[in-house]
Scaffold this active site. Structure first.
Site, PDB file in Angstrom:
ATOM      1  N   GLY A 117      38.450   3.076  -3.286  1.00 59.91           N
ATOM      2  CA  GLY A 117      37.857   2.358  -4.287  1.00 59.91           C
ATOM      3  C   GLY A 117      37.397   0.902  -3.888  1.00 59.91           C
ATOM      4  O   GLY A 117      37.464   0.772  -2.476  1.00 59.91           O
ATOM      5  N   ASP A 142      38.847   5.406 -12.877  1.00 57.75           N
ATOM      6  CA  ASP A 142      38.491   4.504 -13.362  1.00 57.75           C
ATOM      7  C   ASP A 142      37.086   4.213 -13.980  1.00 57.75           C
ATOM      8  O   ASP A 142      36.333   3.783 -14.925  1.00 57.75           O
ATOM      9  CB  ASP A 142      39.045   3.007 -13.379  1.00 57.75           C
ATOM     10  N   MET A 184      44.538   4.670 -18.850  1.00 56.71           N
ATOM     11  CA  MET A 184      44.287   3.952 -17.596  1.00 56.71           C
ATOM     12  C   MET A 184      42.711   3.215 -17.559  1.00 56.71           C
ATOM     13  O   MET A 184      42.027   3.639 -18.674  1.00 56.71           O
ATOM     14  CB  MET A 184      44.620   4.522 -16.428  1.00 56.71           C
TER      15      MET A 184
HETATM   16  O1  F6P Z   1      42.685   2.655 -10.406  1.00 55.95           O
HETATM   17  C1  F6P Z   1      43.290   3.646 -10.493  1.00 55.95           C
HETATM   18  C2  F6P Z   1      44.595   3.398 -11.604  1.00 55.95           C
HETATM   19  O2  F6P Z   1      44.939   4.532 -11.899  1.00 55.95           O
HETATM   20  C3  F6P Z   1      44.250   2.466 -12.452  1.00 55.95           C
HETATM   21  O3  F6P Z   1      43.758   3.249 -13.861  1.00 55.95           O
HETATM   22  C4  F6P Z   1      45.548   2.037 -12.829  1.00 55.95           C
HETATM   23  O4  F6P Z   1      45.734   0.780 -13.685  1.00 55.95           O
HETATM   24  C5  F6P Z   1      46.122   1.756 -11.551  1.00 55.95           C
HETATM   25  O5  F6P Z   1      45.370   2.694 -10.651  1.00 55.95           O
HETATM   26  C6  F6P Z   1      47.674   2.072 -11.377  1.00 55.95           C
HETATM   27  O6  F6P Z   1      48.074   1.967  -9.879  1.00 55.95           O
HETATM   28  P1  F6P Z   1      49.326   2.437  -9.501  1.00 55.95           P
HETATM   29  O7  F6P Z   1      49.184   3.952  -9.019  1.00 55.95           O
HETATM   30  O8  F6P Z   1      49.521   1.564  -8.433  1.00 55.95           O
HETATM   31  O9  F6P Z   1      50.517   2.255 -10.426  1.00 55.95           O
END
Ligand code: F6P
Length: 364
Positions: A117, A142, A184
């Site tokens: 990303g 996202d 998310m």
């Molecule tokens: O960027 C992908 C994502 O799933 C977002 O939608 C979310 O805010 C974040 O990553 C969650 O991150 P982690 O897996 O570190 O909790």
């Protein structure tokens, strides 16, 4: 142009359905068509900082098209330019990019395909400037990366969320409740907008359109007045009331984007219960949206992007990220995705269409 004999493939940042499909497409083409040796980099940038590679033969990438996650492992806390040693006692961030350059050289990797990303791409852009031959492949559920119209993983996340909304509809209806579904998306509302529209959400709240509580409550009350004794609210984790702040769940030190959002659905449900007198429940879909098998659309997109990444490497077009524009495969320079999130335009045609079927965005 120096001849390529050996490449490395890495997946960085949060996982996402379709990563294995990219690895498969890129590795198979590299092995069969180009005759290159392919090495998987283990656990994202961590595997370039503390060198960990895994030779990938064609048999290693066979049968992985439909599998979620990444066979290589990933990490979202190992930025080579701000590295916090997970084994050390100090939490000071260090620039360890020279170690990455040395490790790539020592391993003899002529080019790297880095799938990730905005965080992964922004480090990739710097490593490319430092001399590495890099091709980027964008990924995120996202759908908020600049330089591409769509990212693989998004369609799967939307399908999972839409199915959850369908299931929540029947229980909300039976109990005459407000059901709040938090999805998310970081500070972008793509997942909420698409899944909310697909699932027929009565109210969709996205970060790009700050809501007022009164407007949301009025919509719930109006529905009750016309005999609809339940309401389905789809809220993005980054949504916030007009003049208010996002709800932060935690900070992840060492992550390129340390703020983890989450919990706004609970806050909203409490407030709605108070304002409308109607019972409210919250479901946070969380990582469910990231797991499992990719949809057909994501498998196709991931395969196309993996294939194109090898095309760029063959042409020597390094320092670029592949993407898709108006249905066509294309590429941009690696620094484009680092220029900030791609948000939902407030005049997006899907918002107009959703409003026309009576969906409220909490603003009017
Ligand atoms: O960027 C992908 C994502 O799933 C977002 O939608 C979310 O805010 C974040 O990553 C969650 O991150 P982690 O897996 O570190 O909790």
């Amino acid at each position: 142009m120096a001849e390529i004999k050996k490449i490395g493939i890495m997946t960085g940042g949060g996982d996402c359905p379709g990563l294995n499909a990219v690895i498969r497409a890129a590795a198979k083409r590299a092995i069969f068509e180009c005759g290159w040796e392919v090495h998987g980099i283990v656990d994202g940038y961590e595997g370039l900082i503390r060198p960990r590679f895994r030779r990938l033969q064609a048999s290693d990438v066979s049968g992985i098209l439909t599998i979620g996650g990444t066979i290589l492992g990933t990490s979202n806390t190992s930025d080579p330019y701000a590295y916090v040693d997970p084994l050390g006692s100090s939490k000071v961030k260090k620039d360890v990019s020279r170690r990455v350059l040395c490790n790539v050289r020592e391993k003899g990797l002529d080019a790297l395909i880095l799938i990730g990303g905005d965080g992964t791409m922004s480090s990739a852009a710097r490593l490319a400037r430092a001399g590495l031959k890099i091709i980027g492949v964008p990924k995120t559920i996202d759908n908020d990366l600049r330089g591409t119209d769509v990212t693989f993983g998004f369609d799967t996340a939307v399908s999972v969320a839409a199915e959850a909304i369908d299931r929540l509809h029947t229980t909300a209806q039976s109990h005459h409740r407000i059901m709040v579904v938090e999805v998310m998306g970081r500070r972008a509302g793509w997942i909420a907008l698409y899944a909310g529209t697909a699932g027929g959400g009565d109210i969709i709240l996205i970060p790009e359109i700050p809501f007022t509580l009164e407007t949301v409550a009025a919509k719930v009350n109006f529905r009750r007045k016309i005999g609809k004794r339940f309401s389905l609210v789809v809220i993005a984790e980054g949504a916030r009331p007009r003049g208010g702040e996002v709800v932060v769940k935690k900070r992840i030190e060492g992550s390129p984007d340390p703020i983890r959002l989450g919990g706004v659905g609970f806050v909203l449900a409490d407030q709605l219960e108070r304002l409308t007198g109607q019972e409210a429940r919250t479901v946070v879909l969380g990582h469910l949206q990231r797991g499992g098998s990719p949809t057909a659309a994501d498998r196709i997109l991931a395969t196309q992007l993996g294939h194109e990444a090898v095309s760029l490497a063959v042409r020597g077009a390094f320092g670029r990220m592949v993407g898709i524009r108006s249905g066509k495969i294309t590429s941009v320079t690696l620094d484009v995705p680092a220029k900030g999130q791609r948000l939902v335009p407030t005049d997006h045609p899907l918002i107009t269409a959703a409003r026309a079927v009576g969906t409220s965005f909490g603003d009017e």
